[in-house]
Design an enzyme around this catalytic site. Structure first.
Site, PDB file in Angstrom:
ATOM      1  N   GLY A 262       0.819  -1.206   0.000  1.00 33.82           N
ATOM      2  CA  GLY A 262       0.000   0.000   0.000  1.00 33.82           C
ATOM      3  C   GLY A 262       0.851   1.253   0.000  1.00 33.82           C
ATOM      4  O   GLY A 262       1.900   1.304   0.642  1.00 33.82           O
TER       5      GLY A 262
ATOM      6  N   ARG B  24       1.124  -5.521  -5.990  1.00 34.48           N
ATOM      7  CA  ARG B  24       1.318  -6.742  -5.211  1.00 34.48           C
ATOM      8  C   ARG B  24       1.576  -7.883  -6.188  1.00 34.48           C
ATOM      9  O   ARG B  24       0.960  -7.974  -7.240  1.00 34.48           O
ATOM     10  CB  ARG B  24       0.093  -7.028  -4.343  1.00 34.48           C
ATOM     11  CG  ARG B  24      -0.231  -5.874  -3.391  1.00 34.48           C
ATOM     12  CD  ARG B  24      -1.382  -6.211  -2.467  1.00 34.48           C
ATOM     13  NE  ARG B  24      -1.829  -5.043  -1.729  1.00 34.48           N
ATOM     14  CZ  ARG B  24      -1.272  -4.590  -0.630  1.00 34.48           C
ATOM     15  NH1 ARG B  24      -0.205  -5.200  -0.144  1.00 34.48           N
ATOM     16  NH2 ARG B  24      -1.741  -3.530  -0.008  1.00 34.48           N
TER      17      ARG B  24
ATOM     18  N   ASP C 113       5.246  -4.594   6.150  1.00 36.86           N
ATOM     19  CA  ASP C 113       5.674  -5.920   6.595  1.00 36.86           C
ATOM     20  C   ASP C 113       5.910  -6.883   5.439  1.00 36.86           C
ATOM     21  O   ASP C 113       6.945  -7.558   5.368  1.00 36.86           O
ATOM     22  CB  ASP C 113       4.612  -6.492   7.544  1.00 36.86           C
ATOM     23  CG  ASP C 113       4.993  -7.850   8.095  1.00 36.86           C
ATOM     24  OD1 ASP C 113       4.541  -8.864   7.518  1.00 36.86           O
ATOM     25  OD2 ASP C 113       5.739  -7.914   9.083  1.00 36.86           O
TER      26      ASP C 113
ATOM     27  N   THR D  63       4.394   2.636   5.491  1.00 41.52           N
ATOM     28  CA  THR D  63       3.032   2.189   5.784  1.00 41.52           C
ATOM     29  C   THR D  63       2.375   3.177   6.728  1.00 41.52           C
ATOM     30  O   THR D  63       2.997   3.634   7.691  1.00 41.52           O
ATOM     31  CB  THR D  63       3.015   0.780   6.411  1.00 41.52           C
ATOM     32  OG1 THR D  63       1.704   0.499   6.921  1.00 41.52           O
ATOM     33  CG2 THR D  63       4.029   0.660   7.550  1.00 41.52           C
TER      34      THR D  63
ATOM     35  N   ASP E 130       0.143   2.543   8.846  1.00 44.65           N
ATOM     36  CA  ASP E 130      -0.342   1.881  10.058  1.00 44.65           C
ATOM     37  C   ASP E 130       0.582   2.013  11.263  1.00 44.65           C
ATOM     38  O   ASP E 130       0.191   1.691  12.385  1.00 44.65           O
ATOM     39  CB  ASP E 130      -0.584   0.394   9.792  1.00 44.65           C
ATOM     40  CG  ASP E 130      -1.756   0.157   8.854  1.00 44.65           C
ATOM     41  OD1 ASP E 130      -2.677   0.994   8.854  1.00 44.65           O
ATOM     42  OD2 ASP E 130      -1.753  -0.851   8.124  1.00 44.65           O
TER      43      ASP E 130
ATOM     44  N   ASP F 174       3.061   0.132  12.148  1.00 45.20           N
ATOM     45  CA  ASP F 174       3.098  -1.189  12.772  1.00 45.20           C
ATOM     46  C   ASP F 174       4.387  -1.955  12.475  1.00 45.20           C
ATOM     47  O   ASP F 174       4.392  -3.185  12.400  1.00 45.20           O
ATOM     48  CB  ASP F 174       1.896  -2.025  12.315  1.00 45.20           C
ATOM     49  CG  ASP F 174       1.839  -2.208  10.797  1.00 45.20           C
ATOM     50  OD1 ASP F 174       2.649  -1.585  10.081  1.00 45.20           O
ATOM     51  OD2 ASP F 174       0.992  -2.986  10.334  1.00 45.20           O
TER      52      ASP F 174
ATOM     53  N   ARG G 203      -6.039  -2.859   9.853  1.00 47.65           N
ATOM     54  CA  ARG G 203      -6.560  -4.221  10.009  1.00 47.65           C
ATOM     55  C   ARG G 203      -5.956  -4.911  11.227  1.00 47.65           C
ATOM     56  O   ARG G 203      -6.653  -5.559  11.988  1.00 47.65           O
ATOM     57  CB  ARG G 203      -6.292  -5.043   8.745  1.00 47.65           C
ATOM     58  CG  ARG G 203      -7.179  -4.685   7.577  1.00 47.65           C
ATOM     59  CD  ARG G 203      -7.071  -5.718   6.476  1.00 47.65           C
ATOM     60  NE  ARG G 203      -5.728  -5.808   5.933  1.00 47.65           N
ATOM     61  CZ  ARG G 203      -5.267  -5.056   4.952  1.00 47.65           C
ATOM     62  NH1 ARG G 203      -6.056  -4.140   4.411  1.00 47.65           N
ATOM     63  NH2 ARG G 203      -4.033  -5.194   4.505  1.00 47.65           N
TER      64      ARG G 203
END
Length: 318
Positions: A10, A71, A102, A124, A126, A128, A170
């Site tokens: 993303g 992807r 990730d 990213t 996120d 994360d 998510r």
């Protein structure tokens, strides 16, 4: 040195800034840079394009990635990785910088295990990725989400209703947590913390009983459906509730000054690692320092969630 850069997974605001920083720093130091179009898929297809100083001009302020992202299921297989390595060798490219999350890190680690000198930057929204306090685009996204919540709040107040804002995340509640705190949300629902609808409804009802004119619930998509939460609040409390799913609008927009400066510093650090013979590492920021850690160590550790901030948010919502 010949250096290639790709963006994968993303997109996030600040990827272009990172590409610019890596490219210009490398060229100033006498190296050659190539952009890889369409991520790992483009790597397997040999979609290399030389980058010079002007090619990365006027992209600092642009969201997304001008190299594009895609992807690739094929790249996950050893045969796809060997195809990518063959293309790198054909182009005489010695170093590969991967900007992504990730999944992108796993791809870079696989190539490193097969002899490619790889480097990762945390791209990213996120936030994360382990061993970095911030990921590229997170700060921009939180600021954007807060702005959108402010807009929704105006309507919520006018109609005395509760707004449930569903944000991206998510497996991570970081966007919901930080945007929720910064926007004064009544309830924040994240996948890292157990929650139940009864507590959510009680919190909203108590707020209106105290004289509040609106309610704000921020939900990470990995924890619940905003629409489902809104339906239950109406059913259980009798109060009007509406759900707003922000979706992909969170990925767009011009990167914040923090993301621009942060990526500029990381671009300098990754070239420094190359020149010092260091590879197989992920770049990040810890405190005020730009740091690096082996990719396999980063992937072996789960990113920290700020449970203290979550408790602070609960106290401030009273």
């Amino acid at each position: 040195m010949n250096i290639a850069i790709l963006t994968s997974g993303g997109d996030s605001q600040g990827m272009n800034s990172a590409i610019r920083a890596i490219t210009r720093t490398a060229i100033v130091r006498g190296h050659k840079v190539f952009g890889v179009k369409k991520g790992y898929q483009g790597l397997m297809e040999g979609l290399f394009t030389p980058l010079d100083l002007r090619d990365v001009g006027d992209i600092l302020h642009r969201g997304g990635t001008f190299l594009q992202s895609a992807r690739s299921q094929e790249f996950r297989e050893p045969s796809g990785q060997e195809k990518a390595i063959a293309k790198l060798k054909e182009a005489n490219i010695e170093h590969l910088v991967v900007i992504g999350g990730d999944g992108s890190y796993h791809g870079a680690l696989a190539l490193f295990g097969r002899g490619v000198k790889t480097y990762c930057l945390p791209g990213t929204i996120d936030n994360d990725i382990a061993y970095t306090d911030y990921t590229i685009g997170f700060d921009t996204t939180v600021n954007l989400v807060v702005s959108l919540i402010n807009n929704v709040r105006d309507t919520s107040t006018s109609h005395e209703r509760t707004s449930i804002i569903e944000v991206m995340g998510r497996g991570s509640g970081n966007i919901a947590l930080h945007a929720g705190v910064a926007s004064g949300a009544d309830v924040i629902i994240v996948p890292e913390v157990e929650w139940n609808l009864e507590d959510v409804c009680n919190e909203i009802s108590e707020g209106f009983n105290r004289g509040k004119k609106h309610g704000i619930v921020v939900v990470a998509e990995g924890a619940a459906s905003g629409e489902a939460v809104a339906e239950e609040i109406e059913k259980r409390t009798g109060l009007e509730a509406r759900s707003t799913k922000l979706g992909y609008v969170q990925r767009g927009g011009s990167p914040s000054s923090f993301d621009r400066i942060f990526t500029s510093r990381m671009g300098d650090k990754v070239i420094e690692c190359m020149e010092n013979g260091i590879s197989g590492v992920a770049i990040g920021i810890e405190g005020k320092e730009i740091t690096y850690h082996p990719i396999h160590e980063v992937l072996s550790k789960k990113a920290d969630f700020d449970f203290k901030l979550y408790e602070i948010a609960k106290n401030l919502s009273r």
